[in-house]
Enzyme design. Structure first.
Site, PDB file in Angstrom:
ATOM      1  N   ALA A  46      -2.920 -17.695  -6.630  1.00  0.00           N
ATOM      2  CA  ALA A  46      -4.107 -17.398  -7.442  1.00  0.00           C
ATOM      3  C   ALA A  46      -4.329 -18.366  -8.623  1.00  0.00           C
ATOM      4  O   ALA A  46      -5.417 -18.939  -8.758  1.00  0.00           O
ATOM      5  CB  ALA A  46      -4.034 -15.948  -7.922  1.00  0.00           C
ATOM      6  N   ARG A  87     -12.204 -18.536  -0.761  1.00  0.00           N
ATOM      7  CA  ARG A  87     -11.326 -17.366  -0.579  1.00  0.00           C
ATOM      8  C   ARG A  87     -11.837 -16.265  -1.514  1.00  0.00           C
ATOM      9  O   ARG A  87     -12.113 -16.528  -2.684  1.00  0.00           O
ATOM     10  CB  ARG A  87      -9.865 -17.719  -0.890  1.00  0.00           C
ATOM     11  CG  ARG A  87      -9.296 -18.764   0.070  1.00  0.00           C
ATOM     12  CD  ARG A  87      -7.793 -18.904  -0.069  1.00  0.00           C
ATOM     13  NE  ARG A  87      -7.085 -17.782   0.518  1.00  0.00           N
ATOM     14  CZ  ARG A  87      -5.774 -17.587   0.378  1.00  0.00           C
ATOM     15  NH1 ARG A  87      -5.045 -18.420  -0.344  1.00  0.00           N
ATOM     16  NH2 ARG A  87      -5.187 -16.552   0.949  1.00  0.00           N
ATOM     17  N   ASP A 234      -2.916 -11.372  -7.359  1.00  0.00           N
ATOM     18  CA  ASP A 234      -4.158 -12.120  -7.123  1.00  0.00           C
ATOM     19  C   ASP A 234      -5.313 -11.534  -7.911  1.00  0.00           C
ATOM     20  O   ASP A 234      -6.289 -12.224  -8.203  1.00  0.00           O
ATOM     21  CB  ASP A 234      -4.491 -12.132  -5.631  1.00  0.00           C
ATOM     22  CG  ASP A 234      -3.508 -13.023  -4.914  1.00  0.00           C
ATOM     23  OD1 ASP A 234      -2.402 -12.550  -4.587  1.00  0.00           O
ATOM     24  OD2 ASP A 234      -3.808 -14.223  -4.759  1.00  0.00           O
TER      25      ASP A 234
END
Ligand code: MRU
Length: 339
Positions: A46, A87, A234
């Site tokens: 992340a 993403r 994340d």
């Protein structure tokens, strides 16, 4: 080198798909190059995804032929759209894009000055990530005791950040303080970040690490081989921590076995205005599950479900370690009330 670096209009990064066998340095020259590297997980984790997105906007500004501020802002918006589509789950990606765009929109300077301000902002963001990790390490190390065996999942190390790492940063800081800490790393199917990256980082640093398959977590806990669990995140939302698939089952097992479960993450991972139900959990290709490496292990035509992340309700989390300190349930409730 660091996981990602800006060097004279080029972004250098380690291709994480080739580790641990080969250290390939990629030279990314356009926003498209960075977006492709994020999507294919050459860059993953992340915090470093966020920094990569900021550098992608810096590349856009650096190579732009825009004649005025408005043209450059439009180019940046287009680049941001491409990056947002890479993403969906790690909030750092969206946070970094908003931060750089926000800075650009507030400035009314000439186009060249605007471009160099965007590049500086991206470099600042990268430096802040390293500083945050050092602080997370310092706070988290106070929770580690000499002789601890700590289980970690996925890779929340230097490779998932600009440098030092979050969960592995805590372990590194404890070791730097002279504490003897051993690590159990889960392999982290299907992409094997634990087996490939966490073991590589820890072995390189001389920190004792034992690799286990994901299916062995219950057994090692039952045998009292684990003192603490520490993972990254994340996205930390109102009601949960969203992290690599498999985190939730580890947290549930930790609770049953009365093992503290810590999450180490910078504030750029916090998304406290949202609930877990609002977050898109990325689903990746079936081949990641039907194959190990290039070898197919499942019969052709089998149905596959491949979510890349899962949701761990906050009740399973002992504390969150961020750059500001250690947050327990009461502290998190206070932050929630402020929003
Ligand atoms: O799919 P990945 O490898 O990008 O997922 C990474 C993780 O889930 C990490 O635990 C998380 O990003 C924290 S990294 C400091």
């Amino acid at each position: 080198m660091r996981t990602i670096e800006w060097r004279d209009g080029v972004v250098l990064t380690i291709n994480q798909l080739k580790l641990p066998h080969e250290t390939e340095i990629l030279e990314l020259r356009t926003c498209g190059d960075v977006a492709e590297a994020i999507k294919t997980m050459k860059i993953r984790g992340a915090p470093v995804i966020g920094v990569a997105a900021a550098y992608a906007l810096a590349l856009t500004a650096h190579h732009s032929k825009a004649k005025n501020r408005e043209e450059l802002l439009m180019e940046l918006e287009r680049a941001a759209e491409i990056l947002r589509a890479t993403r969906p789950t790690a909030v750092n990606l969206f946070w970094a894009i908003e931060r750089v765009l926000g800075k650009a929109k507030k400035m009314h300077d000439d186009v060249r000055e605007l471009a160099s301000a965007i590049i500086s902002e991206a470099i600042t963001l990268a430096e802040e990530d390293v500083a945050a990790n050092r602080k997370i390490g310092m706070h988290g190390a106070t929770m580690m005791e000499d002789g601890d065996t700590v289980l970690t999942h996925c890779n929340a190390g230097a490779l998932a950040t600009v440098d030092y790492g979050t969960a592995l940063g805590v372990i590194r800081a404890a070791v730097e303080q002279g504490k003897r800490v051993r690590v159990i790393a889960t392999e982290t199917r299907p992409k094997l970040q634990g087996a490939r990256l966490t073991t590589y980082e820890l072995k390189r640093d001389g920190i004792p690490v034992t690799l286990i398959a994901d299916t062995m977590v219950g057994y090692v806990m039952y045998r009292r081989m684990v003192d603490k669990v520490i993972v990254g995140a994340d996205r930390i939302v109102n009601d949960a921590v969203i992290n690599k698939i498999g985190t939730y089952q580890i947290a549930v097992l930790a609770k049953i076995h009365e093992i503290p479960f810590y999450v180490a993450a910078p504030k750029s991972t916090f998304d406290i205005n949202r609930t877990s139900a609002e977050v898109v959990i990325e689903e990746r290709s079936p081949e990641e599950v039907t194959c190990i490496g290039r070898e197919r292990i499942a019969p052709e035509g089998v149905d596959v479900f491949n979510p890349a992340f899962d949701i761990t309700p906050l009740e399973y989390v002992t504390a969150i370690i961020c750059e500001d300190g250690i947050l327990y349930k009461e502290d998190i409730d206070k932050i929630k009330r402020k929003h």
